[in-house]
Design a protein around this motif. Structure first.
Motif, PDB file in Angstrom:
ATOM      1  N   THR A 108      -9.210 108.111  65.135  1.00 13.98           N
ATOM      2  CA  THR A 108      -8.843 107.497  63.855  1.00 13.98           C
ATOM      3  C   THR A 108     -10.259 107.114  63.182  1.00 13.98           C
ATOM      4  O   THR A 108     -10.084 107.340  61.554  1.00 13.98           O
ATOM      5  CB  THR A 108      -7.692 106.331  63.840  1.00 13.98           C
ATOM      6  OG1 THR A 108      -8.840 105.168  65.251  1.00 13.98           O
ATOM      7  CG2 THR A 108      -6.408 106.965  64.636  1.00 13.98           C
ATOM      8  N   SER A 109     -10.970 107.022  64.114  1.00 17.15           N
ATOM      9  CA  SER A 109     -12.647 107.114  63.370  1.00 17.15           C
ATOM     10  C   SER A 109     -14.207 107.202  63.951  1.00 17.15           C
ATOM     11  O   SER A 109     -14.803 107.593  62.861  1.00 17.15           O
ATOM     12  CB  SER A 109     -12.588 105.748  63.082  1.00 17.15           C
ATOM     13  OG  SER A 109     -13.346 105.238  64.847  1.00 17.15           O
ATOM     14  N   GLY A 110     -13.455 108.839  64.339  1.00 18.55           N
ATOM     15  CA  GLY A 110     -13.946 109.954  65.241  1.00 18.55           C
ATOM     16  C   GLY A 110     -15.757 108.975  65.472  1.00 18.55           C
ATOM     17  O   GLY A 110     -16.908 109.083  66.376  1.00 18.55           O
ATOM     18  N   ARG A 111     -15.887 107.364  65.567  1.00 18.96           N
ATOM     19  CA  ARG A 111     -16.560 107.179  66.714  1.00 18.96           C
ATOM     20  C   ARG A 111     -17.093 106.505  68.050  1.00 18.96           C
ATOM     21  O   ARG A 111     -15.740 107.067  68.721  1.00 18.96           O
ATOM     22  CB  ARG A 111     -16.270 105.259  65.738  1.00 18.96           C
ATOM     23  CG  ARG A 111     -17.108 104.416  65.381  1.00 18.96           C
ATOM     24  CD  ARG A 111     -16.952 103.404  64.937  1.00 18.96           C
ATOM     25  NE  ARG A 111     -17.823 102.635  63.972  1.00 18.96           N
ATOM     26  CZ  ARG A 111     -16.652 102.051  62.891  1.00 18.96           C
ATOM     27  NH1 ARG A 111     -16.062 101.480  63.867  1.00 18.96           N
ATOM     28  NH2 ARG A 111     -16.766 101.605  61.498  1.00 18.96           N
ATOM     29  N   VAL A 112     -17.931 106.593  69.150  1.00 13.91           N
ATOM     30  CA  VAL A 112     -17.960 106.238  70.224  1.00 13.91           C
ATOM     31  C   VAL A 112     -18.462 105.109  70.736  1.00 13.91           C
ATOM     32  O   VAL A 112     -19.704 105.172  70.006  1.00 13.91           O
ATOM     33  CB  VAL A 112     -19.204 107.919  70.593  1.00 13.91           C
ATOM     34  CG1 VAL A 112     -19.071 107.665  72.251  1.00 13.91           C
ATOM     35  CG2 VAL A 112     -18.373 109.277  70.075  1.00 13.91           C
ATOM     36  N   LEU A 113     -17.970 104.718  70.958  1.00 17.10           N
ATOM     37  CA  LEU A 113     -18.260 103.424  71.654  1.00 17.10           C
ATOM     38  C   LEU A 113     -18.275 103.069  73.562  1.00 17.10           C
ATOM     39  O   LEU A 113     -17.574 103.529  73.628  1.00 17.10           O
ATOM     40  CB  LEU A 113     -17.271 102.135  71.061  1.00 17.10           C
ATOM     41  CG  LEU A 113     -16.898 102.492  69.880  1.00 17.10           C
ATOM     42  CD1 LEU A 113     -16.052 101.262  68.699  1.00 17.10           C
ATOM     43  CD2 LEU A 113     -18.676 101.390  69.205  1.00 17.10           C
ATOM     44  N   PRO A 114     -18.793 101.665  73.439  1.00 16.87           N
ATOM     45  CA  PRO A 114     -19.748 101.929  74.614  1.00 16.87           C
ATOM     46  C   PRO A 114     -17.895 101.282  75.675  1.00 16.87           C
ATOM     47  O   PRO A 114     -17.129 100.505  75.088  1.00 16.87           O
ATOM     48  CB  PRO A 114     -20.764 101.070  75.218  1.00 16.87           C
ATOM     49  CG  PRO A 114     -20.885 100.711  73.805  1.00 16.87           C
ATOM     50  CD  PRO A 114     -20.125 101.303  72.847  1.00 16.87           C
TER      51      PRO A 114
END
Ligand code: GLA
Length: 684
Positions: free
Chosen positions: A522-528
């Motif tokens: 939903t946001s395209g982010r890549v988070l740890p």
């Protein structure tokens, strides 16, 4: 003058009545037991001056236009003018007062109850000898403090729920109306009135929550004379003719302990009074939900492979999402056809459920009972079962069934009950993805009736309230469900903020939170992974990615945090979330404190890059000043390579008093954005 009082937890409500309707003469911190209520009511009488009528119209439990109240009245009738009510009698028993009043053939009742959880619940009912049309019926009207500069209400949208708005009090009305047929993403039915200077941890605040899922109207009004009132009622526009009407319950709390006092009371009340747990002692199981892993592409071999991995990570309940029924290959068809899709599931769900059970997990299933696709067998057979006109605009290609019709409910009950009887299912994810074409309170009552019938027939089944994420989160639905899907956003940064703000109302035990796919959908982010896992572990934890995408290191990390969640959930889910007033706006931090105060955890989320070089001290809250606590940083390995100072918590635990922890705070290592520091503590 007649006077009464009710005490709930730390608060008191006092009432007075003469000939007309009763009014609230006091709402605030608990009064001394021997307070002279008559003097209190008299002391509340106000002066008059020029430009006014000769008598100040009372701000009663239902302000009356017929008594020249010039603000928003508490009752508006379509054709019957503005009745003038006369106080009839009060029935008072332990913890409850019902005020009765009459006007001709109308009987108005205000029921106010002090709940054991420390909140008040307030409800208005109106009965009439002759049929009439009610345009507006407010729950008992409460005066609002004049020592407040602003109010705090909640707005949101799909994938960004629970946004707090600070709105200045100004003369006139602030009206908010949820007209989508559900409590809604847009204007969920919550309001907090903080007095000047109120923070998370200190000061006075008043909280309100209208327990209704069908859309509501809120009016916060400052009158020309300076008095303020707040009204909550059903959304307008669905005025049926009848002889009996009721508002939903309004839940009200005063806190002298800042916003956290409001949050604490609401969390406690929802969890321990409103929600009915099939088995309250059962720990909140770690979920696996397959939606963002496979969407509509169901097949046994993928799902068993996914289940194997989910179980190895620590999942305890496997939820099969949308796509198992009718010919549901995308979102254009089959809602309403609650029969197994034999193309995908030739032997039904038995093989999958047997596999899931073999892994030690229970099984849950997705439904969207109130909905129908025009492309469905149900709609083809019963087009007249839809709510609203035939030529309405669809939403997600779907329409809504008219739940006020008993035959619609009977059909849905039979279809869903058949699935629950054939398969060992202990959980329903109950979705609601379309806005209603009309505002209609009978729709909501019909939905409640279906929930209640299914719950009575299948009392061990837990239900999650989902509505495109968090579109139906309110105490009305929570009286029938045990979990809410806060948002379709599995982005941990978004979730961190949403969870923080929702904690003013929702306890941990009911707030679902999942670790989503590496690339957030939903946001395209890549988070740890560490951050994603800890954010999910703050609430009722689950996973929602395809676990086959995880690297070994990610799987290890997630397994470890899940084990931590399991080791700590018993006290966390029974405890309280306290929002911290972090001195650094880049940090979103909370504490969860055990009900007996014996331990706590700090979750300090670095949401963005700080303005200053080094972390600011984080002051804790809610501790016993004289008690000693041993604190230690659980996840020091999440520090960035640049962290190279001699910070004590990096290498050892510390023993400090509650007084020090609350006054000096704790110092944490520097952190990259999307780091969650986890500080565990026990009282010695
Ligand atoms: C909604 C829900 C999701 C998922 C889909 C299925 O969007 O919020 O979690 O269940 O429906 O269609």
């Amino acid at each position: 003058m007649n006077v009464w009082r009710l005490d709930a937890g730390a608060q008191t409500l006092a009432f007075a009545a003469e000939a007309g309707l009763p009014w609230v003469s006091y709402w605030g911190p608990r009064l001394p037991q021997d307070e002279d209520l008559d003097a209190l009511a008299q002391a509340g009488a106000l002066d008059l001056t020029g430009g006014m009528l000769d008598v100040l119209a009372p701000l009663s439990l239902c302000p009356e236009a017929g008594r020249s109240f010039s603000g928003q009245p508490g009752l508006v009738l379509a054709d019957a003018g503005a009745p003038v009510f006369h106080f009839d009698r009060a029935e008072a028993k332990a913890g409850e007062i019902v005020f009765h009043a009459r006007a001709g053939g109308l009987q108005l009742r205000h029921r106010i109850r002090a709940e054991a959880t420390g909140v008040f619940t307030l409800q208005t009912t109106l009965d009439s000898d002759a049929p009439l049309r009610v345009i507006w019926l407010a729950a008992p009207v409460l005066p609002a403090s004049q020592l407040a500069d602003e109010m705090l209400d909640v707005s949101g949208k799909w994938s960004r729920e629970f946004h707090l708005n600070r709105v200045a009090w100004t003369p006139g009305i602030r009206a908010r109306e949820a007209r989508t047929g559900r409590s809604g993403h847009e204007h969920p039915p919550y309001l907090i009135l903080p007095e000047r200077g109120c923070t998370n941890g200190a000061g006075a605040a008043y909280g309100l929550h209208y327990a209704w899922s069908g859309g509501h109207r809120m009016v916060a009004e400052e009158l020309p004379d300076g008095r303020r009132q707040v009204q909550f009622g059903h959304a307008t526009g669905a005025e049926a003719v009848g002889t009996s009407f009721a508002s939903a319950e309004l839940i009200a709390v005063y806190s002298g302990a800042g916003l956290n006092g409001v949050g604490q009371a609401f969390q406690h009340d929802l969890r321990d009074r409103v929600v009915c747990w099939p088995d309250a002692r059962r720990p909140r199981p770690v979920h696996y939900n397959c939606w963002e892993a496979i969407y509509f592409k169901h097949n046994l071999s993928d799902l068993t492979a996914i289940a194997d991995r989910a179980a190895a990570l620590g999942a305890e309940r496997f939820v099969l999402d949308d796509g198992w029924f009718g010919r549901r290959d995308d979102d254009t068809s089959s809602l309403g056809d609650w029969v197994m899709d034999r193309h995908k599931w030739p032997e039904g769900l038995h093989p999958l459920i047997a596999h899931v059970h073999g892994l030690g997990m229970s099984f849950g299933l997705w439904f969207e009972p109130e909905m129908v696709n025009p492309d469905s067998d149900l709609y083809r057979a019963h087009p007249d079962w839809r709510l609203g006109p035939a030529d309405q605009v669809t939403g997600r290609h779907q329409m809504v069934l008219n739940m006020a019709r008993p035959e619609v409910r009977a059909h849905l009950f039979a279809a869903i009950s058949a699935i629950l009887s054939e398969y060992p299912i202990d959980y329903i994810k109950w979705d609601h993805n379309r806005l209603l074409p009309v505002v209609d309170a009978d729709q909501t009552l019909g939905v409640y009736a279906l929930f209640d019938a299914l719950r009575a027939a299948h009392p061990k089944v837990e239900i999650e309230s989902c509505a495109s994420g968090g579109g139906r989160i309110d105490a009305g639905i929570l009286a029938r469900t045990q979990r809410v899907w806060l948002s379709d956003s599995n982005d941990a940064l978004e979730r961190l903020r949403m969870q923080h703000d929702a904690a003013l109302f929702l306890p941990s035990a009911i707030t679902g939170s999942h670790v989503g796919p590496r690339h957030c959908h939903t946001s395209g982010r890549v988070l740890p992974m560490a951050f994603r896992a800890w954010v999910a572990a703050q609430r009722h934890m689950g996973f929602e990615m395809d676990p086959r995408e995880l690297t070994e290191a990610e799987a290890e990390e997630l397994t470890a945090v899940t084990a931590w969640y399991k080791a700590n959930r018993a006290w966390m889910m029974a405890g309280t979330i306290h929002r911290l007033d972090a001195s650094d706006p880049a940090m979103i931090a909370e504490m969860q404190i055990a009900a007996d105060g014996s331990c706590f955890v700090v979750f300090a989320g670095q949401a963005e890059v700080s303005m200053q070089i080094l972390p600011r001290p984080l002051r804790l809250t809610g501790l016993e000043p004289l008690a000693r606590y041993r604190i230690r940083l659980r996840n020091v390995s999440d520090k960035p390579p640049q962290s190279r100072g001699p910070l004590a918590l990096k290498t050892k635990s510390l023993v400090l008093t509650g007084a020090t922890l609350m006054a000096a705070g704790i110092n944490l290592p520097v952190a990259w954005p999307a780091t969650m520091w986890v500080v565990e503590a026990e009282r010695l």
